[in-house]
Design a protein around this motif. Structure first.
Motif, short mmCIF file in Angstrom:
data_model
loop_
_atom_site.label_atom_id
_atom_site.label_comp_id
_atom_site.label_asym_id
_atom_site.label_seq_id
_atom_site.Cartn_x
_atom_site.Cartn_y
_atom_site.Cartn_z
N PHE A 131 4.27 -8.07 8.13
CA PHE A 131 3.71 -6.81 7.65
C PHE A 131 3.17 -7.00 6.23
O PHE A 131 3.66 -7.85 5.48
N ARG A 132 2.18 -6.19 5.89
CA ARG A 132 1.62 -6.20 4.54
C ARG A 132 1.54 -4.76 4.03
O ARG A 132 1.25 -3.83 4.79
N PRO A 133 1.77 -4.57 2.72
CA PRO A 133 1.70 -3.22 2.16
C PRO A 133 0.28 -2.67 2.26
O PRO A 133 -0.68 -3.38 1.98
N LEU A 134 0.18 -1.42 2.69
CA LEU A 134 -1.12 -0.76 2.75
C LEU A 134 -1.27 0.20 1.57
O LEU A 134 -2.17 0.04 0.76
N GLU A 135 -0.34 1.16 1.49
CA GLU A 135 -0.43 2.14 0.40
C GLU A 135 0.90 2.86 0.26
O GLU A 135 1.61 3.06 1.24
N GLU A 136 1.20 3.25 -0.97
CA GLU A 136 2.41 4.03 -1.24
C GLU A 136 2.02 5.48 -1.50
O GLU A 136 1.08 5.75 -2.26
N PHE A 137 2.72 6.39 -0.85
CA PHE A 137 2.46 7.82 -0.97
C PHE A 137 3.69 8.54 -1.52
O PHE A 137 4.81 8.17 -1.18
N THR A 138 3.46 9.57 -2.31
CA THR A 138 4.57 10.40 -2.79
C THR A 138 4.62 11.73 -2.07
O THR A 138 5.52 12.53 -2.32
N SER A 139 3.69 11.98 -1.16
CA SER A 139 3.62 13.28 -0.49
C SER A 139 4.18 13.27 0.93
O SER A 139 4.24 14.31 1.57
N ILE A 140 4.60 12.13 1.45
CA ILE A 140 5.10 12.06 2.83
C ILE A 140 6.57 12.44 2.89
O ILE A 140 6.99 13.25 3.71
N TRP A 141 7.39 11.84 2.03
CA TRP A 141 8.82 12.13 1.98
C TRP A 141 9.12 12.83 0.65
O TRP A 141 8.92 12.25 -0.42
N LEU A 142 9.59 14.02 0.72
CA LEU A 142 9.89 14.81 -0.47
C LEU A 142 10.87 14.07 -1.38
O LEU A 142 11.98 13.74 -0.98
N GLY A 143 10.43 13.75 -2.59
CA GLY A 143 11.29 13.12 -3.57
C GLY A 143 11.40 11.61 -3.50
O GLY A 143 12.05 11.00 -4.34
N ASN A 144 10.80 10.99 -2.47
CA ASN A 144 10.89 9.54 -2.33
C ASN A 144 9.51 8.95 -2.03
O ASN A 144 8.79 9.48 -1.17
N PRO A 145 9.14 7.86 -2.69
CA PRO A 145 7.85 7.22 -2.39
C PRO A 145 7.91 6.50 -1.04
O PRO A 145 8.87 5.80 -0.74
N CYS A 146 6.90 6.71 -0.23
CA CYS A 146 6.82 6.12 1.10
C CYS A 146 5.76 5.02 1.09
O CYS A 146 4.58 5.29 0.83
N LEU A 147 6.18 3.81 1.37
CA LEU A 147 5.26 2.68 1.47
C LEU A 147 4.92 2.48 2.93
O LEU A 147 5.81 2.32 3.77
N ILE A 148 3.64 2.50 3.25
CA ILE A 148 3.19 2.18 4.60
C ILE A 148 2.79 0.72 4.62
O ILE A 148 2.00 0.26 3.78
N MET A 149 3.40 -0.01 5.54
CA MET A 149 3.10 -1.43 5.73
C MET A 149 2.47 -1.59 7.11
O MET A 149 2.83 -0.86 8.04
N VAL A 150 1.53 -2.52 7.23
CA VAL A 150 0.81 -2.69 8.50
C VAL A 150 0.77 -4.16 8.92
O VAL A 150 0.91 -5.06 8.09
N MET A 151 0.55 -4.34 10.21
CA MET A 151 0.40 -5.65 10.80
C MET A 151 -0.72 -5.56 11.84
O MET A 151 -0.71 -4.67 12.67
N ALA A 152 -1.68 -6.47 11.74
CA ALA A 152 -2.70 -6.56 12.79
C ALA A 152 -2.08 -7.31 13.97
O ALA A 152 -1.41 -8.32 13.78
N LEU A 153 -2.28 -6.77 15.15
CA LEU A 153 -1.71 -7.39 16.34
C LEU A 153 -2.72 -8.30 17.01
O LEU A 153 -2.44 -9.08 17.86
#
Length: 153
Positions: A131-153
């Motif tokens: 997996f590789r980091p795509l983007e970190e969001f602060t609006s997905i989980w209230l109070g916690n930063p959410c990092l979305i990681m992706v993998m090309a299949l």
């Protein structure tokens, strides 16, 4: 440690709950555990099963559309960490997604802007399995930063 990866079709929430509750360094929000265990019943679930028939790890998959799947939640019982179980669960889910024609797999985890040694290990694990980091969001989980990681299949 010998184990097999099996697709599970019943008792999914019950299986996940036991393992999630053993991972209190990662899963310490009661409402999140309850939500995971409720929604997991509608998703694909793979379990790592020891020779004793005990479930020692699991991974659930959510399909968002015809292109993208997501690791909804996964966990390996703490006493079985660093034995290849998480990697085997990822490999099985990747194969499952490829067989369904999906092109991408994503996972959400706590972002690195919130310093936590347990989630540092989680992000390193996901990087190690592809997996590789795509983007970190602060609006997905209230109070916690959410990092979305992706993998090309």
């Amino acid at each position: 440690m010998k184990f097999s990866i099996q697709e599970i079709t019943n008792r999914k929430g019950e299986i996940a709950e036991g393992i999630l509750r053993s991972l209190f360094d990662w899963f310490d929000i009661e409402s999140a555990i309850v939500e995971y265990c409720h929604h997991i019943n509608e998703l694909s679930l793979f379990a790592a099963v020891a020779q004793t028939n005990a479930v020692i790890g699991f991974l659930s998959l959510k399909e968002h559309n015809e292109f993208t799947g997501e690791i909804y939640v996964m966990g390996v019982a703490p006493e079985y960490h660093h034995q290849g179980i998480g990697k085997a669960l990822i490999e099985s889910s990747v194969e499952y997604c490829r067989n369904r024609g999906l092109e991408f797999l994503q996972v959400k985890t706590l972002g690195s802007s919130y310093h936590n040694s347990f989630f540092d290990r989680t992000r390193k694990f996901y990087m190690k399995v592809g997996f590789r980091p795509l983007e970190e969001f602060t609006s997905i989980w209230l109070g916690n930063p959410c990092l979305i990681m992706v993998m090309a299949l």
